[in-house]
Motif scaffolding. Structure first.
Motif, PDB file in Angstrom:
ATOM      1  N   PHE A 195      11.725   4.742   6.028  1.00  0.00           N
ATOM      2  CA  PHE A 195      11.039   4.799   5.509  1.00  0.00           C
ATOM      3  C   PHE A 195      10.055   3.167   5.382  1.00  0.00           C
ATOM      4  O   PHE A 195       8.676   2.807   5.205  1.00  0.00           O
ATOM      5  N   TYR A 210       7.559   4.667   8.010  1.00  0.00           N
ATOM      6  CA  TYR A 210       6.513   5.205   7.376  1.00  0.00           C
ATOM      7  C   TYR A 210       5.607   5.227   7.017  1.00  0.00           C
ATOM      8  O   TYR A 210       4.011   5.078   7.235  1.00  0.00           O
ATOM      9  N   PHE A 211       6.077   3.499   5.895  1.00  0.00           N
ATOM     10  CA  PHE A 211       4.869   3.215   5.297  1.00  0.00           C
ATOM     11  C   PHE A 211       4.326   2.226   5.636  1.00  0.00           C
ATOM     12  O   PHE A 211       3.221   2.007   5.557  1.00  0.00           O
ATOM     13  N   ASN A 220      -3.451   9.666   3.189  1.00  0.00           N
ATOM     14  CA  ASN A 220      -2.065   8.738   2.245  1.00  0.00           C
ATOM     15  C   ASN A 220      -1.723   8.215   3.994  1.00  0.00           C
ATOM     16  O   ASN A 220      -0.825   7.614   3.632  1.00  0.00           O
ATOM     17  N   THR A 232      -2.363   4.651   7.527  1.00  0.00           N
ATOM     18  CA  THR A 232      -2.627   3.368   7.051  1.00  0.00           C
ATOM     19  C   THR A 232      -3.105   1.875   7.491  1.00  0.00           C
ATOM     20  O   THR A 232      -2.789   0.909   6.981  1.00  0.00           O
ATOM     21  N   GLY A 269       5.627  10.008   2.861  1.00  0.00           N
ATOM     22  CA  GLY A 269       5.052   9.146   3.243  1.00  0.00           C
ATOM     23  C   GLY A 269       3.521   9.782   2.793  1.00  0.00           C
ATOM     24  O   GLY A 269       2.574   8.836   2.940  1.00  0.00           O
ATOM     25  N   GLN A 284       1.468   9.319  -2.379  1.00  0.00           N
ATOM     26  CA  GLN A 284       1.922   7.802  -3.372  1.00  0.00           C
ATOM     27  C   GLN A 284       2.380   7.715  -4.397  1.00  0.00           C
ATOM     28  O   GLN A 284       2.369   8.352  -5.845  1.00  0.00           O
ATOM     29  N   THR A 313       0.175   2.178  -2.562  1.00  0.00           N
ATOM     30  CA  THR A 313       1.063   2.893  -1.413  1.00  0.00           C
ATOM     31  C   THR A 313       2.049   2.159  -1.778  1.00  0.00           C
ATOM     32  O   THR A 313       2.828   1.583  -2.364  1.00  0.00           O
ATOM     33  N   TRP A 314       3.230   2.686  -0.805  1.00  0.00           N
ATOM     34  CA  TRP A 314       4.408   2.658  -1.244  1.00  0.00           C
ATOM     35  C   TRP A 314       4.470   1.115   0.071  1.00  0.00           C
ATOM     36  O   TRP A 314       5.596   0.818  -1.137  1.00  0.00           O
ATOM     37  N   ALA A 315       3.834   0.489   0.662  1.00  0.00           N
ATOM     38  CA  ALA A 315       4.320  -0.462   1.526  1.00  0.00           C
ATOM     39  C   ALA A 315       4.025  -1.551   0.001  1.00  0.00           C
ATOM     40  O   ALA A 315       4.593  -2.219   0.530  1.00  0.00           O
ATOM     41  N   THR A 320       7.257  -1.363  -1.103  1.00  0.00           N
ATOM     42  CA  THR A 320       8.390  -0.932  -0.980  1.00  0.00           C
ATOM     43  C   THR A 320       8.914  -2.049  -0.396  1.00  0.00           C
ATOM     44  O   THR A 320      10.636  -2.835   0.083  1.00  0.00           O
ATOM     45  N   VAL A 361      11.311   4.657  -4.013  1.00  0.00           N
ATOM     46  CA  VAL A 361      11.472   5.138  -4.148  1.00  0.00           C
ATOM     47  C   VAL A 361      11.863   6.787  -4.357  1.00  0.00           C
ATOM     48  O   VAL A 361      11.586   7.690  -5.450  1.00  0.00           O
TER      49      VAL A 361
END
Length: 574
Positions: free
Chosen positions: A115, A118-119, A267, A270, A339, A342, A348-350, A353, A369
Motif C-alpha cells: 500500500f 502503490y499509494f 487515480n 500520483t 490504488g 479514491q 487520495t489514499w496517500a 494512509t 483502507v
C-alpha cells in the motif's frame, strides 16, 4: 558382490577404487538416478558406519555384513527413528513447500509495503514489483539448486561448509547462518509489530501493543512444537484466508462494489517517477524498489526445510516458482485494484494512509483502507488479514530458522557445550524445540523495543539484499570449486542465473538505498558485526557432535591438494 537375502529387501552396492568413486550394480533405475546425482555419498568411507538419507525417504548406510559394501533399505524412517539419529524425517512435498514459502512472504508487512508503494508511486510501482519479481525468481532458482545438492537443515551453514570445505568452509558456514538469523530479527520485529496492530484493532485498542506481540509470538510457536507437517498445514490454512481477503479487496476496487470511488486509471497517476524513470535519487529504483523487493522477500526460507522434503530436486523448485507467481498476481490485483480508487472524491489514499499524521504513524495503512472501503467490517477484515499473515509468516520463520540452528548444533558448532541441548529433537514430533524457543524469544524481544514497521522493513531489506548476493556467489562457487557434482538442477543456465542474479542484486542495493546508505549500512554493520563476533566464539568453542553425524567433511581445495601430494609421495615410497 552377490545379492544377500535379509529380513528387509536390500540392494548391494560394490565399492571400486577410492572412497569417492562407487560402482553401482543391480539397482532399480530410481536408485541409480539418485546416486548419480551429487550426494554426500562420497564422504562416507567404506570402513565407517555412517548413513545417508536419500530423496525418496530411503536410507543408505555402510553394512559390516557385506565386507565393506553398502546396503540400501527401502523402508521409511518414522519421526522417532529420525530423531534418535539426529535427523529430520522426510514428510513434506511440493504443496507444503509452496505453502511455507508463500505464507512467509505474504506477511503482514507486505500489506504495509504494498500500500505504501502503490499509494505513493501509483502505476509505476507495478514496474518496481516486476523488477523485484525477477530478482527473487533468480534468487529462488539459485536457492533451489543449492538446496537440492545439499538438502540439509543447516541451509546457508551447510552450503558454506560443503562448498569451501575445511576450516574456512566451517567458519564461513557459521557466519552466513548467524547473519541470516540476525537479519530476520530485524524483519521479524517489523512483522510481529504489524500483526500486533491488526490484533489490537480486532479486540481492544486500549490495550498495550506489547501484549499482542507476545500473544502472536506464542501462537506462532505452538504449531511448530507439533512437527513440520502441522506447521505447514496451519500455514496453508492461514494462507488461504489472507490471500482470499487480499483478492476480495482488489476485486472490490476493480468492480466498484465498495464505499470507495469507482476505479479509474487516472487515480494511479500520483505524480511520482514514471514507469521507465528508473535511476537517480528521484527514480523508481530509489523510490520504490525496497518496497517492491519486500513483496517477495523470504522465499528462500524453504531451504532449511529441504531435509524434510521427500524429493527436493523436483519439489523445491516447483514450490518456489509457483509461489512467486502467486505472490506477483496477488500484489498486482490488490494494489492496482485499491490504488485505482479514491477513499472519497478528491481525496487520495496517500493523504490518509501514509502521512505522518495517519493512524499508527503510517504503519497500518491496511486498516485505514479496510474502513474506507467497507466501514467497520472492512477494518475488521483487514485486521484479520494482518493477524493471519503475521501468524503464517512467523510460523514458517519459527520452523525454518530453528532448523538452521539445529543443523549447526548437531555438528558441535553452536557455542560449544550449548550444541548438545540445541541438537536434540522432540522424540515424537521430530522438532528442534529448544532452538524454536530461543529464536522466538529473540524475535519477540526485538519487536517489543520498537513498533515502527517501515523502519524495520528498510533495515531488514538492506541486510537481506546482501544475503541474496551471497546466495548467488555460493551457487557460482559451488560450480567452480566442486565441478565433480553431477546433474546440476539448472544445467548450464545456472552460470547465467548466478552471474546475472548477483549483478542485479548489487545494482538494486545501490539504487534502492541511494542517499540512505549511511543510515542503513550502519544498521547492517551492527547485524554483520554481531554475527561475526558470534561466529568467532562458536568456531573456537568445541562442542559435542551427534554420533550419527561424525562424518568426514569435505576438505578445502588447498587441503585436497596437500592430501593428494601426500598420497602420491607415500605411493612412490612404497
Amino acid at each position: 558382490m552377490p545379492h544377500q537375502r535379509h529380513r528387509e529387501r536390500r540392494f548391494i552396492v560394490c565399492v571400486a577404487g577410492t572412497d569417492q568413486f562407487w560402482q553401482i550394480s543391480a539397482l532399480p533405475r530410481f536408485v541409480k538416478n539418485t546416486l548419480a546425482r551429487r550426494t554426500s555419498l562420497e564422504y562416507i568411507s567404506a570402513r565407517s558406519s555412517a548413513s545417508l538419507r536419500l530423496d525418496q525417504g530411503i536410507q543408505l548406510g555402510v553394512s559390516s555384513e557385506t565386507s565393506g559394501g553398502i546396503f540400501m533399505s527401502d523402508t521409511k524412517q518414522t519421526s522417532a527413528d529420525a530423531a534418535a539419529h539426529g535427523e529430520l524425517a522426510k514428510s513434506i512435498g511440493t504443496w507444503q513447500v509452496f505453502a511455507a514459502g508463500v505464507a512467509l512472504v505474504v506477511a503482514s508487512t507486505t500489506l504495509v509495503s504494498d500500500f505504501q508503494g502503490y499509494f505513493a508511486l501509483g502505476l509505476a510501482f507495478a514496474m518496481a514489483i516486476f523488477v523485484a519479481f525477477i530478482m527473487n525468481l533468480l534468487l529462488g532458482l539459485s536457492v533451489a539448486e543449492l538446496a537440492t545438492e545439499y538438502p540439509k537443515a543447516g541451509a546457508l551453514y551447510e552450503y558454506g561448509h560443503e562448498i569451501f570445505g575445511g576450516v574456512i568452509g566451517k567458519f564461513l558456514g557459521i557466519f552466513l547462518a548467524f547473519t541470516f538469523v540476525g537479519m530476520f530479527v530485524f524483519a521479524g520485529a517489523g512483522e510481529t509489530s504489524a500483526g500486533g496492530f491488526g490484533l489490537q484493532a480486532l479486540f481492544n485498542q486500549s490495550a498495550n501493543l506489547n501484549w499482542y506481540i507476545v500473544a502472536l509470538t506464542i501462537l506462532a510457536v505452538i504449531p511448530n512444537i507439533f512437527g513440520i507437517r502441522t506447521a505447514a498445514w496451519v500455514s496453508a490454512v492461514l494462507l488461504v484466508g489472507m490471500l482470499g481477503i487480499r483478492w476480495f479487496f482488489g476485486l472490490a476496487g476493480f468492480l466498484g462494489f465498495s464505499d470507495a470511488t469507482s476505479w479509474s486509471s487516472s487515480n494511479l497517476d500520483t505524480g511520482g517517477p514514471g514507469s521507465f524513470d528508473w535511476f537517480g535519487s528521484g527514480g523508481l529504483l530509489a523510490a520504490g524498489l525496497v518496497l517492491g523487493f519486500w513483496t517477495f522477500v523470504g522465499i528462500e526460507f524453504v531451504a532449511p526445510l529441504a531435509e524434510e522434503v521427500r524429493n527436493p530436486r523436483r519439489q523445491m523448485v516447483v514450490g518456489i516458482v509457483i509461489g512467486l507467481f502467486v505472490i506477483l498476481g496477488t500484489s498486482l490485483l490488490m494494489g492496482l485494484g485499491v490504488g485505482g480508487t479514491q477513499p472519497e472524491p478528491g481525496v487520495t489514499w496517500a493523504e490518509i494512509t501514509i502521512t505522518e499524521g495517519a493512524e499508527c504513524g503510517g504503519s497500518c495503512p491496511q486498516l485505514i483502507v479496510g474502513e474506507a472501503m467497507f466501514g467497520g467490517a472492512g477494518r475488521g477484515l483487514m485486521a484479520l488479514a494482518s493477524v493471519m499473515a503475521t501468524l503464517g509468516s512467523m510460523t514458517v520463520a519459527f520452523a525454518a530458522i530453528p532448523r538452521m540452528i539445529f543443523g549447526i548444533a548437531r555438528e558441535g558448532n553452536f557455542f560449544g557445550p550449548l550444541s548438545k541441548p540445541f541438537a536434540k529433537l522432540h522424540p515424537r514430533y521430530d522438532t528442534p524445540v529448544l532452538a524454536t524457543i530461543l529464536f522466538a524469544s529473540m524475535a519477540g524481544l526485538a519487536a517489543l523495543f520498537s513498533s515502527d514497521v517501515v523502519d524495520w522493513i528498510y533495515a531488514g531489506a538492506y541486510v537481506w539484499l546482501l544475503i541474496y548476493a551471497a546466495y548467488h556467489l555460493l551457487l557460482l562457487s559451488n560450480r567452480i570449486l566442486r565441478p565433480e557434482n553431477e546433474r546440476r538442477l539448472l544445467g548450464n543456465a545456472g552460470w547465467g542465473i548466478g552471474v546475472f542474479g548477483f549483478i542485479v542484486t548489487i545494482v538494486a542495493l545501490y539504487y534502492a538505498f541511494l542517499g540512505a546508505h549511511g543510515f542503513f549500512a550502519k544498521k547492517a554493520a551492527w547485524v554483520i558485526g554481531f554475527a561475526l563476533l558470534a561466529s568467532i566464539v562458536a568456531f573456537l568453542l568445541p562442542g559435542d557432535v551427534h554420533e550419527d553425524h561424525k562424518v568426514n567433511r569435505r576438505p578445502s581445495r588447498v587441503e585436497e591438494k596437500k592430501l593428494s601430494e601426500s598420497n602420491s609421495s607415500t605411493a612412490v615410497t612404497d
